[in-house]
Design an enzyme around this catalytic site. Structure first.
Site, PDB file in Angstrom:
ATOM      1  CG  HIS A  62      -2.031  -1.047   1.071  1.00 53.68           C
ATOM      2  ND1 HIS A  62      -2.290  -1.978   2.046  1.00 53.68           N
ATOM      3  CD2 HIS A  62      -2.897  -1.321   0.064  1.00 53.68           C
ATOM      4  CE1 HIS A  62      -3.276  -2.760   1.653  1.00 53.68           C
ATOM      5  NE2 HIS A  62      -3.654  -2.381   0.449  1.00 53.68           N
ATOM      6  CG  ASP A  86      -7.569  -4.152   1.442  1.00 50.31           C
ATOM      7  OD1 ASP A  86      -7.029  -3.082   1.758  1.00 50.31           O
ATOM      8  OD2 ASP A  86      -7.190  -4.852   0.478  1.00 50.31           O
ATOM      9  CG  ASP A 138     -16.901  -3.684 -14.171  1.00 51.53           C
ATOM     10  OD1 ASP A 138     -16.394  -3.001 -15.096  1.00 51.53           O
ATOM     11  OD2 ASP A 138     -16.560  -4.847 -13.915  1.00 51.53           O
ATOM     12  N   GLY A 139     -15.110  -1.531 -12.142  1.00 54.61           N
ATOM     13  CA  GLY A 139     -14.081  -0.536 -12.406  1.00 54.61           C
ATOM     14  C   GLY A 139     -13.904  -0.233 -13.872  1.00 54.61           C
ATOM     15  CG  ASP A 156      -5.448  -2.331  -4.346  1.00 56.47           C
ATOM     16  OD1 ASP A 156      -4.798  -3.373  -4.563  1.00 56.47           O
ATOM     17  OD2 ASP A 156      -5.878  -2.015  -3.219  1.00 56.47           O
ATOM     18  N   PRO A 163     -13.318 -11.519 -11.953  1.00 56.44           N
ATOM     19  CG  PRO A 163     -14.696 -11.186 -10.107  1.00 56.44           C
ATOM     20  CD  PRO A 163     -13.705 -12.160 -10.674  1.00 56.44           C
TER      21      PRO A 163
END
Length: 281
Positions: A62, A86, A138-139, A156, A163
């Site tokens: 990260h 997350d 959906d990205g 990320d 997916p």
């Protein structure tokens, strides 16, 4: 005797982690989510039996995906995170007081909700920051339809399976480039090149066609086994040419106390081993 979790992401290589305690095990519409305790890495999140993040070593991933582009840019105000359910990426991005707005697009609301409950150490309150706009979508579709203007886009994503697969296509990268503001930076996770070399090559081939400055940088994350992980880098600006003293000044001004990132590590991460250089087109 404790049960062992074995990740079999790769055809001829596997890693195992001891399950001290199982905290969560459930399937959503999109994927199977599990959280278990490990004595060394703390709580570990897996999606479809592939390790995604851990309390123990998530800081490396990260910090390097967020601080490298933001500090290289130097004036990032609007940041887009694709994935990151997350909350760890949002946590690090929002540590920059200069960032005014973060849009986070996650396909699976279930990941966010159980991360808040079972992995609160990852988000550390990021979901409550008023600068964060959370979009459940959906990205790939979002990036196709957004007006853009982002200074930094961080993809990320999971591995290019299920997916996450659409987030590794030339079309997606093209839409992401269009969504960048002038001088904006796109960074992507591109797996462990020693074991997933084609993944990096495919992304770099697309970046080469799209960006004036394209490459990858690396960091070693213990639970992403098989050597250092690669992060794709694409921009039409000059951000990669920032010098050490400028990075040190920006790092100090941001007031960051990092466990992995330093300005020196930032610059060194772009120095690629020969086997990774040969994967670039």
């Amino acid at each position: 005797m404790s049960e062992w979790f074995t990740e079999k992401l790769h055809r001829d290589f596997a890693q195992s982690l001891r399950i001290e305690k199982l905290h969560y095990d459930s399937k959503t519409e999109h994927q199977r989510l599990r959280v278990f305790q490990n004595p060394t890495f703390g709580r570990i999140l897996t999606l479809d039996d592939v390790v995604q993040t851990t309390e123990g070593d998530n800081f490396i991933y990260h910090e390097m995906m967020s601080h490298v582009p933001i500090l290289a840019h130097g004036a990032a105000r609007r940041v887009l995170i694709i994935g990151g359910g997350d909350g760890g990426m949002a946590r690090e991005v929002l540590r920059h007081a200069s960032v005014e707005h973060v849009t986070m697009v996650e396909i699976d609301a279930g990941v966010i909700e159980f991360s808040k409950k079972y992995l609160p150490n990852l988000s550390q309150g990021a979901f409550d920051d008023p600068r964060l706009e959370l979009v459940i979508a959906d990205g790939a579709q979002f990036i196709r339809e957004t007006e853009g203007g982002f200074d930094v886009i961080i993809v990320d994503s999971t591995d290019p399976i299920g997916p996450g697969e659409v987030l590794f296509t030339d079309t997606f990268y093209g839409h992401a480039r269009r969504a960048l503001a002038p001088g904006g930076i796109l960074v992507t996770q591109n797996g462990v090149p020693f074991l997933q070399g084609q993944e990096l090559t495919n992304t770099m081939r697309a970046f080469k066609a799209l960006f004036a400055d394209w490459t990858c940088y690396i960091a070693t994350i213990p639970t992403y086994a098989g050597g250092p992980m690669a992060f794709g880098w694409g921009t039409d600006g000059e951000a990669r040419k920032v010098d050490l003293e400028t990075l040190k000044a920006r790092h100090a001004a941001a007031g960051l106390a990092c466990d992995y990132y330093t300005p020196e590590v930032h610059l060194a991460a772009f120095a690629l081993p020969g086997y990774i250089q040969r994967l670039l087109p």
